[in-house]
Design an enzyme around this catalytic site. Sequence first.
Site, short mmCIF file in Angstrom:
data_model
loop_
_atom_site.label_atom_id
_atom_site.label_comp_id
_atom_site.label_asym_id
_atom_site.label_seq_id
_atom_site.Cartn_x
_atom_site.Cartn_y
_atom_site.Cartn_z
N VAL A 45 0.86 -1.19 0.00
CA VAL A 45 0.00 0.00 0.00
C VAL A 45 0.89 1.23 0.00
O VAL A 45 1.83 1.33 0.80
CB VAL A 45 -0.92 0.01 1.25
CG1 VAL A 45 -1.71 1.31 1.32
CG2 VAL A 45 -1.86 -1.18 1.24
N ALA A 66 4.42 4.07 2.94
CA ALA A 66 3.97 2.82 2.31
C ALA A 66 4.13 1.71 3.33
O ALA A 66 4.77 1.89 4.37
CB ALA A 66 4.82 2.52 1.08
N LYS A 67 3.54 0.59 3.08
CA LYS A 67 3.74 -0.59 3.92
C LYS A 67 3.38 -1.81 3.11
O LYS A 67 2.58 -1.72 2.17
CB LYS A 67 2.85 -0.51 5.16
CG LYS A 67 3.35 -1.31 6.34
CD LYS A 67 4.45 -0.59 7.10
CE LYS A 67 4.98 -1.40 8.25
NZ LYS A 67 5.91 -0.61 9.08
N GLY A 68 3.95 -2.95 3.49
CA GLY A 68 3.63 -4.19 2.80
C GLY A 68 3.51 -5.32 3.79
O GLY A 68 3.99 -5.22 4.93
N ASP A 115 10.33 -5.20 8.70
CA ASP A 115 9.36 -4.93 9.77
C ASP A 115 9.20 -6.25 10.54
O ASP A 115 10.11 -7.08 10.50
CB ASP A 115 8.04 -4.43 9.17
CG ASP A 115 7.10 -3.87 10.22
OD1 ASP A 115 7.43 -2.84 10.83
OD2 ASP A 115 6.03 -4.47 10.47
#
Length: 435
Positions: free
Chosen positions: A79, A124-126, A165
């Site tokens: 995202v 952003a992050k995934g 992460d």
Amino acid sequence: MARKGTHPVSTMTKPAARSVREGPNEFETAQRQFDRAAEILNLDPNIRCILRTPQRILEVHFPVHMDDGSIRVFTGFRVQHNLHRGPTKGGIRYHPDVTLDEVKALAMWMTWKFAIIGLPFGGAKGGVVVEPERLSQTELEHLTRRFTTEISIIIGPERDIPAPDVNTSGQTMAWMMDTYSMHTGFSVPAVVTGKPLSIGGSEGRLEATGRGVMIVTIDALQRLGIPPTETTVAVQGFGNVGSHTARLLHQEGCRIVAVSDVHGGIYNPKGLPVPELLRYVQEHGTVLGFPQTESVTNMELLELPVTVLVPAALGNQITAENADRIRARVVSEGANGPTTPEADAIMHENGVFLIPDILANAGGVTVSYFEWVQDLQQFFWTENEIDQKLAHIMRKSFAKTYATMENRGVDMRMAAYIEAVSNVAAATDARSIYP
Ligand code: NAD
């Protein structure tokens, strides 16, 4: 490696076991926090609509060769919340509880984190829905390489830069960097950060988040007139963030009286010898059983009579249910989203000084940014240079947030949001709407 055609192929998706998710929906929490800041800022309703939702969402379902010859299909997300201030950036999480809403919230929080610290990125992050401990190294490598390929259509050193992460590491980043570089035909170190030093990682990255938490905690104590030598500290979570925070606060003269991990916590009001505790954890894999301590649960640890509480494990730990029982004078959020909005209000009412996650744990993304800059210019800084630059940015951001808190008469979280949201809103407004 299992090859297509050499084994009976199972295309069935074997869903990862999922634990029950507790607490409120993170994306709703993120939107509520944003709405409050937008209200205080009297933000233009059009800009509010734009910033309230992520700009891009990619959902992928991809097959992976397993060691037993079968094929399993996994689900992953990337995202990108906001692209107005530069490329996007944010971690990749491997966990059975990953949901699209969680990834959306984390991406939005990343946008504010970069804006409050003043770094030229959007958030952003995934994430991949997977229990990594159930996969072999080979399976994890296959999964990482295929996931990287699936999201390679939107990542890149000038587009979107992943990082580690929860349950991903320097090794994961090395596989991602290698996969992307294989597709490109040459090495692209700047496509991810948090890499090993041997392939363009940065000095100081491993401890950067904990170092940042230490710096803003010491600044907060200074503002409150409490000397570090009269400060007691409880740390929930003794992983990367928690252990480095404890070690560095201990070095500053604070007394670390309680720490915990997923198995439970230990407490000694006289203080824990942190260097010995670190060696003990390396040997035993847990803080439990450390000599001359009594056991506490993770929930009891939060309510201990300490000067500083550092939640550094999971989200949704301080809620309406236990906020009234928090006795710490300062709460430094090492974890992302450990406090619900209801708990925020209760603690503010009770005079707790809270340093919000988007400020307190921003040391990690700051050194990630340093890594990206070093990779792009192919010129690397010493650990001392990194630590100095990090300290300068953390102190400046804390001071700016503190001033906004005083000027606006809000708590530190809202002050950080006001600063961050107005920066992003200004960029959105300046660029205007295309076409
Ligand atoms: P980690 O995996 O290294 O450590 C997590 C710690 O929490 C471990 O000690 C683990 O045993 C403990 N833990 C796990 N489940 C728990 C539970 N149910 N109750 C109590 N303790 C539990 O992770 P980390 O990198 O230290 O990240 C911790 C938090 O900090 C996460 O919220 C993460 O998003 C956030 N964060 C990390 C970074 C970073 O650079 N690593 C940066 C910013 C924010």
